[in-house]
Design an enzyme around this catalytic site. Structure first.
Site, mmCIF file in Angstrom:
data_model
loop_
_atom_site.group_PDB
_atom_site.id
_atom_site.type_symbol
_atom_site.label_atom_id
_atom_site.label_comp_id
_atom_site.label_asym_id
_atom_site.label_seq_id
_atom_site.Cartn_x
_atom_site.Cartn_y
_atom_site.Cartn_z
ATOM 1 N N GLY A 247 0.785 -1.237 0.000
ATOM 2 C CA GLY A 247 0.000 0.000 0.000
ATOM 3 C C GLY A 247 0.817 1.288 0.000
ATOM 4 O O GLY A 247 0.313 2.336 0.390
ATOM 5 N N ASP B 236 -0.788 -5.759 -18.496
ATOM 6 C CA ASP B 236 0.239 -4.750 -18.814
ATOM 7 C C ASP B 236 0.200 -4.295 -20.271
ATOM 8 O O ASP B 236 1.236 -4.135 -20.911
ATOM 9 C CB ASP B 236 1.643 -5.302 -18.498
ATOM 10 C CG ASP B 236 1.766 -5.708 -17.044
ATOM 11 O OD1 ASP B 236 1.158 -5.040 -16.187
ATOM 12 O OD2 ASP B 236 2.472 -6.697 -16.762
ATOM 13 N N LEU C 111 -2.432 -7.420 -8.052
ATOM 14 C CA LEU C 111 -1.768 -8.432 -8.867
ATOM 15 C C LEU C 111 -2.694 -9.304 -9.704
ATOM 16 O O LEU C 111 -2.239 -10.182 -10.420
ATOM 17 C CB LEU C 111 -0.904 -9.324 -7.963
ATOM 18 C CG LEU C 111 0.255 -8.597 -7.282
ATOM 19 C CD1 LEU C 111 1.034 -9.534 -6.384
ATOM 20 C CD2 LEU C 111 1.182 -7.967 -8.314
ATOM 21 N N GLU D 217 8.306 5.691 -9.463
ATOM 22 C CA GLU D 217 6.877 5.329 -9.483
ATOM 23 C C GLU D 217 6.056 6.333 -8.682
ATOM 24 O O GLU D 217 4.926 6.666 -9.044
ATOM 25 C CB GLU D 217 6.660 3.942 -8.865
ATOM 26 C CG GLU D 217 7.219 2.804 -9.677
ATOM 27 C CD GLU D 217 6.861 1.457 -9.060
ATOM 28 O OE1 GLU D 217 5.787 1.314 -8.460
ATOM 29 O OE2 GLU D 217 7.684 0.536 -9.174
ATOM 30 N N ASN E 214 -2.997 1.405 -14.274
ATOM 31 C CA ASN E 214 -2.115 0.469 -13.565
ATOM 32 C C ASN E 214 -0.689 0.991 -13.623
ATOM 33 O O ASN E 214 -0.301 1.642 -14.586
ATOM 34 C CB ASN E 214 -2.165 -0.905 -14.257
ATOM 35 C CG ASN E 214 -1.258 -1.933 -13.593
ATOM 36 O OD1 ASN E 214 -1.323 -2.132 -12.381
ATOM 37 N ND2 ASN E 214 -0.408 -2.577 -14.362
ATOM 38 N N HIS F 290 3.328 -0.309 -13.499
ATOM 39 C CA HIS F 290 4.153 -1.509 -13.665
ATOM 40 C C HIS F 290 5.628 -1.098 -13.545
ATOM 41 O O HIS F 290 6.029 -0.084 -14.125
ATOM 42 C CB HIS F 290 3.881 -2.136 -15.037
ATOM 43 C CG HIS F 290 4.633 -3.405 -15.224
ATOM 44 N ND1 HIS F 290 4.235 -4.593 -14.653
ATOM 45 C CD2 HIS F 290 5.782 -3.670 -15.884
ATOM 46 C CE1 HIS F 290 5.109 -5.540 -14.966
ATOM 47 N NE2 HIS F 290 6.057 -5.001 -15.712
ATOM 48 N N LEU G 187 -5.551 -10.291 -12.582
ATOM 49 C CA LEU G 187 -6.119 -9.847 -13.869
ATOM 50 C C LEU G 187 -7.606 -9.585 -13.659
ATOM 51 O O LEU G 187 -8.300 -10.368 -13.013
ATOM 52 C CB LEU G 187 -5.937 -10.941 -14.919
ATOM 53 C CG LEU G 187 -6.487 -10.624 -16.312
ATOM 54 C CD1 LEU G 187 -5.645 -9.544 -16.984
ATOM 55 C CD2 LEU G 187 -6.512 -11.863 -17.193
#
Ligand code: GRF
Length: 204
Positions: free
Chosen positions: A13, A149, A91, A178, A106, A108, A93
């Protein structure tokens, strides 16, 4: 009005905390209206509570399949009033309902399309980057479609890869970027949505 976001998490988190703090500081005009976690005991749950949020845990094992789990997750986002969903270390789909197309982002930890897709998550990504001998890595924020992704890219930020790096060293360097890239992407997304709304109003 602040842009209402739902944050879906599976991990510690840290991105969730970053968004909450930026909103509190007035650096990002958003409000977290839902935290959704797909497993018990994730660090993100405690972290969310620390900020007065009440995370919702939805366990995939309690749903018939990915489609049913996805429907429940997006219904929860809808009910909470979210306009955008952020997959922040989530994590699993998801099947994205048509009504959420271009509203799910998202992050990555690689420069997509390299080192993305099924099986590329966490330290596996950084290990693969090092094994391949890359001299650059980074992170990508993209819209989510029905493939891992895969959707259209909003923001990428790069970092150098050093010969002495361990996967943890590289992960830490990428993660610093990020924390900048994800809010930057959300800002771009919010701006494009306001522009769309203005065009719709103007055209009406
Ligand atoms: C980040 O490395 C991100 O790229 C990946 O999950 C990690 C963040 O997890 N998708 P968290 O915010 O600490 O849970």
């Amino acid at each position: 009005m602040s842009h209402p976001i739902a944050v879906f998490v599976s991990g510690t988190g840290r991105h969730l905390e970053n968004f909450v703090r930026l909103a509190q500081q007035g650096a990002l005009d958003t409000q977290v209206v839902l935290v959704l976690c797909d497993r018990h005991g994730a660090g993100a749950i405690e972290r969310a509570r620390k900020f007065g949020l009440r995370p919702l845990t939805l366990l995939p094992s309690e749903y018939e399949d990915t489609a049913a789990f996805s429907r429940a997750a997006f219904e929860a986002a809808q009910e909470a009033g979210a306009q955008t969903v952020l997959l922040a270390g989530f994590l699993r789909l998801l099947h994205i309902p048509t009504s959420w197309t271009n509203r799910v982002l998202n992050i990555h930890p690689s420069l997509l399309p390299a080192f993305g897709g099924k099986g590329y998550y966490g330290s596996r990504v950084h290990k693969a980057v090092l094994e391949r001998g890359c001299t650059l890595s980074g992170c990508t924020v993209h819209y989510v479609d029905q493939e891992y992704d895969h959707g259209r890219i909003l923001v990428q930020r790069t970092v150098p890869v050093r010969a002495s790096d361990t996967p943890d060293d590289l992960a830490a360097r990428v993660f610093d970027e990020e924390l900048v890239a994800f809010p930057e992407a959300l800002r771009l997304h919010m701006d494009s949505r306001s522009a769309d709304t203005a065009t719709e109003r103007g055209g009406a």
